[in-house]
Design an enzyme around this catalytic site. Structure first.
Site, PDB file in Angstrom:
ATOM      1  CE  LYS A 126      -6.419  -9.494   9.275  1.00 26.76           C
ATOM      2  NZ  LYS A 126      -7.807  -9.614  10.004  1.00 26.76           N
ATOM      3  CD  GLU A 127       0.050  -2.367   4.619  1.00 29.32           C
ATOM      4  OE1 GLU A 127       0.832  -1.551   5.215  1.00 29.32           O
ATOM      5  OE2 GLU A 127       0.463  -3.139   3.571  1.00 29.32           O
ATOM      6  CE  LYS A 135      -2.710   4.817  -4.213  1.00 31.02           C
ATOM      7  NZ  LYS A 135      -3.633   5.830  -5.058  1.00 31.02           N
TER       8      LYS A 135
END
Length: 91
Positions: A2-3, A15
């Protein structure tokens, strides 16, 4: 894995994400951050500037070499090839 996005700047096309669970966190990285910036060269091309920032315990320095931009370079190559093919098919 997960990021989460930690920075988004549409004006400079930047980004930044940080892994918060799994992946590099599971092998001992305290912080693992990926930064991508799209830099326009002209109307037909651009440069993708990528970087990886990380923090890791000194005892685990031997695995620090796993932190590279190579996967990002491969991704950029594949995306570039796809866009070129798509552009050629529209003409």
């Amino acid at each position: 894995m997960k990021e989460t996005f930690t920075k988004i700047d549409d004006e400079v096309r930047l980004k930044e994400t940080e892994i918060i669970e799994g992946g590099f966190k599971d092998v001992g990285f305290e912080v693992y951050r990926i930064c991508l910036q799209i830099i326009e060269k002209d109307t037909e091309s651009c440069i993708i500037r990528s970087s990886v920032e990380y923090e890791i315990d000194e005892k685990l320095e031997e695995i620090a070499s796993q932190a590279t931009t190579k996967p990002l370079a491969i991704m950029a190559e594949v995306i570039g090839k796809y866009l070129k093919e798509k552009q050629c098919s529209t003409y």
